[in-house]
Design a protein around this motif. Structure first.
Motif, PDB file in Angstrom:
ATOM      1  N   UNK A 276       0.832  -1.205   0.000  1.00 19.20           N
ATOM      2  CA  UNK A 276       0.000   0.000   0.000  1.00 19.20           C
ATOM      3  C   UNK A 276       0.868   1.258   0.000  1.00 19.20           C
ATOM      4  N   UNK A 277       1.853   1.285   0.863  1.00 18.42           N
ATOM      5  CA  UNK A 277       2.713   2.460   0.979  1.00 18.42           C
ATOM      6  C   UNK A 277       3.497   2.716  -0.299  1.00 18.42           C
ATOM      7  N   UNK A 278       4.105   1.673  -0.854  1.00 21.06           N
ATOM      8  CA  UNK A 278       4.959   1.864  -2.021  1.00 21.06           C
ATOM      9  C   UNK A 278       4.154   2.212  -3.270  1.00 21.06           C
ATOM     10  N   UNK A 279       3.008   1.588  -3.448  1.00 15.62           N
ATOM     11  CA  UNK A 279       2.192   1.910  -4.632  1.00 15.62           C
ATOM     12  C   UNK A 279       1.583   3.301  -4.505  1.00 15.62           C
ATOM     13  N   UNK A 280       1.174   3.681  -3.306  1.00 15.62           N
ATOM     14  CA  UNK A 280       0.636   5.024  -3.094  1.00 15.62           C
ATOM     15  C   UNK A 280       1.696   6.086  -3.369  1.00 15.62           C
ATOM     16  N   UNK A 281       2.924   5.819  -2.938  1.00 17.30           N
ATOM     17  CA  UNK A 281       4.012   6.761  -3.177  1.00 17.30           C
ATOM     18  C   UNK A 281       4.218   6.975  -4.675  1.00 17.30           C
ATOM     19  N   UNK A 282       4.198   5.906  -5.444  1.00 14.43           N
ATOM     20  CA  UNK A 282       4.421   6.030  -6.883  1.00 14.43           C
ATOM     21  C   UNK A 282       3.333   6.855  -7.551  1.00 14.43           C
TER      22      UNK A 282
END
Length: 328
Positions: A276-282
Motif C-alpha cells: 500500500x505504501x509503495x504503490x501510493x508513493x508512486x
C-alpha cells in the motif's frame, strides 16, 4: 603519495575526488548513480543525518589517483568505521588501494574503534582485494533501480487497489519535508522497525533512533537539496503510526530518486501495508515529480519480502555488493 583530508569548501578537491570516483564507476559499473561535485561536497557537510563522513584524496605529483571515504557512526555501532576505497583506473595495480585501506584502518584505531566494514562490487578482482586485506564476507546487498518511464501504471493501480482492500483499518498521510511535531515520537518507533530487516552475518547492533536523529536526517536532506516525500500508514481507530515509506528526489538532477526507507511495525504486519505504501508513493510522485524517471533502492539479498514487492514494481538489478568486515 600524499594523502590529504578534503574539506567541503575545497571546490577543486571535491571535483578531483568526483573525477577519481566517476572514472572507476565508468569502468566497473557505468550504470551506478555517481556524485556530482556539488553532491559530494554536501555529503561532506551534512552526511545522511548530520554525521558526515571523512574523505581523503591521494595524489602523486599533484595528480589525483585515489579516494578514501570513512564513515564514523555516532548514534550506534560506535566501535566501527566503514570505509570505501576508489583508485583511478589509470593508476590501479600499484598498491594505492592497499595504502588507502591501511590509512583507513589506522584512522579506525586512532578513533578507539576496532571493527572496519568495507563493501565491494561482486567482481573477482574486488573480492580478491578484500580477501588479501583480511576482510571476511558477512552479507550481500543488491542495488535495484525502478524505471518509471517503463512502468506499467495499471499494475501499480491494481496493487494499490488490492492493498487498500486488505488494509481498510488504516489511512494514509502524505508528507513533504519535515514531520509534524505530533508525529515525531510515533515515527521513531516505526523507523526502528528497519532493525527487523535481515543482517545476515554482519557484526552490527540495531540502529538507534530518537526524535533528535530524525530531525537531523530531515535537516541533512534538506540542506543537501533533496526533497523528502513520505507516506505514512496510520490506524484509523487509535491514530497509531503503523508504517512509512520515504523517497528523496534530487533537485540538482530531478530525474533521480532514492528509496530511503520502507518499514512496517511488527504489530501491524499482515495487512499489505508495504504494498500500500509503495504503490501510493508512486502514484503521488507521478503527479508531483513529472521529471522523475528512476528510483534506486538497496536491500539485503536475503530480504525476500521487500524484494518481492519491488519486483512487482519494475525494479531491476543494477549491482550486487559483497559486504565485508574485519577486526583491527
Amino acid at each position: 603519495m600524499e594523502i590529504t583530508k578534503l574539506s567541503a569548501d575545497d571546490e577543486v578537491g571535491c571535483a578531483e575526488a568526483v573525477a577519481v570516483d566517476s572514472a572507476g564507476w565508468k569502468l566497473d559499473l557505468p550504470e551506478m548513480v555517481q556524485h556530482t561535485p556539488r553532491s559530494f561536497a554536501n555529503m561532506l557537510r551534512y552526511g545522511w543525518d548530520l554525521v558526515p563522513p571523512r574523505a581523503y584524496l591521494a595524489r602523486e605529483d599533484g595528480i589525483p589517483v585515489g579516494l578514501l571515504t570513512v564513515d564514523v557512526p555516532k548514534y550506534d555501532n560506535t566501535n566501527q568505521t566503514w570505509i570505501d576505497v576508489k583508485v583511478h583506473p589509470d593508476h590501479r595495480g600499484r598498491g594505492i588501494g592497499s595504502e588507502l585501506v591501511g590509512y583507513g584502518e589506522n584512522l579506525t584505531r586512532e578513533l578507539g574503534r576496532n571493527v572496519v566494514g568495507f563493501g565491494g562490487l561482486d567482481l573477482p578482482k574486488a573480492e580478491a582485494f578484500a580477501q588479501r586485506h583480511g576482510f571476511e564476507q558477512k552479507a550481500v546487498e543488491v542495488n535495484r533501480r525502478q524505471d518509471l518511464s517503463g512502468l506499467d501504471w495499471g499494475i501499480v493501480q491494481r496493487l494499490y487497489d488490492e492493498a487498500v482492500a486488505a488494509s481498510s483499518a488504516y489511512e494514509l498521510v502524505k508528507l513533504t519535508g519535515s514531520l509534524p511535531d505530533d508525529m515525531l515520537d510515533g515515527m521513531v518507533a516505526v523507523t526502528e522497525s528497519i532493525n527487523d530487516a535481515p543482517k545476515d552475518d554482519l557484526d552490527i547492533d540495531d540502529d538507534v533512533y530518537s526524535p533528535e536523529r530524525l530531525r537531523a536526517y530531515e535537516e541533512a536532506q534538506a540542506k543537501s537539496d533533496r526533497t523528502l516525500y513520505r507516506v505514512v500508514a496510520r490506524k484509523k481507530d487509535t491514530g497509531e503510526l503503523a508504517g512509512h515509506t520515504v523517497i528523496a528526489v534530487e533537485r540538482e538532477r530531478p530525474h533521480i530518486g532514492e528509496q530511503h526507507d520502507t518499514a512496517v511495525s511488527r504489530d501491524h504486519r499482515g495487512h499489505r501495508l508495504g504494498a500500500l505504501l509503495k504503490s501510493s508513493m508512486l502514484l503521488w510522485l507521478r503527479e508531483e515529480e513529472p521529471a522523475l524517471t528512476q528510483v534506486d533502492t538497496w536491500n539485503a539479498e536475503s530480504n525476500n519480502h521487500m524484494i518481492g514487492i519491488n519486483e512487482q514494481l519494475n525494479y531491476k538489478i543494477v549491482s550486487r555488493f559483497l559486504i565485508y568486515q574485519k577486526t583491527v
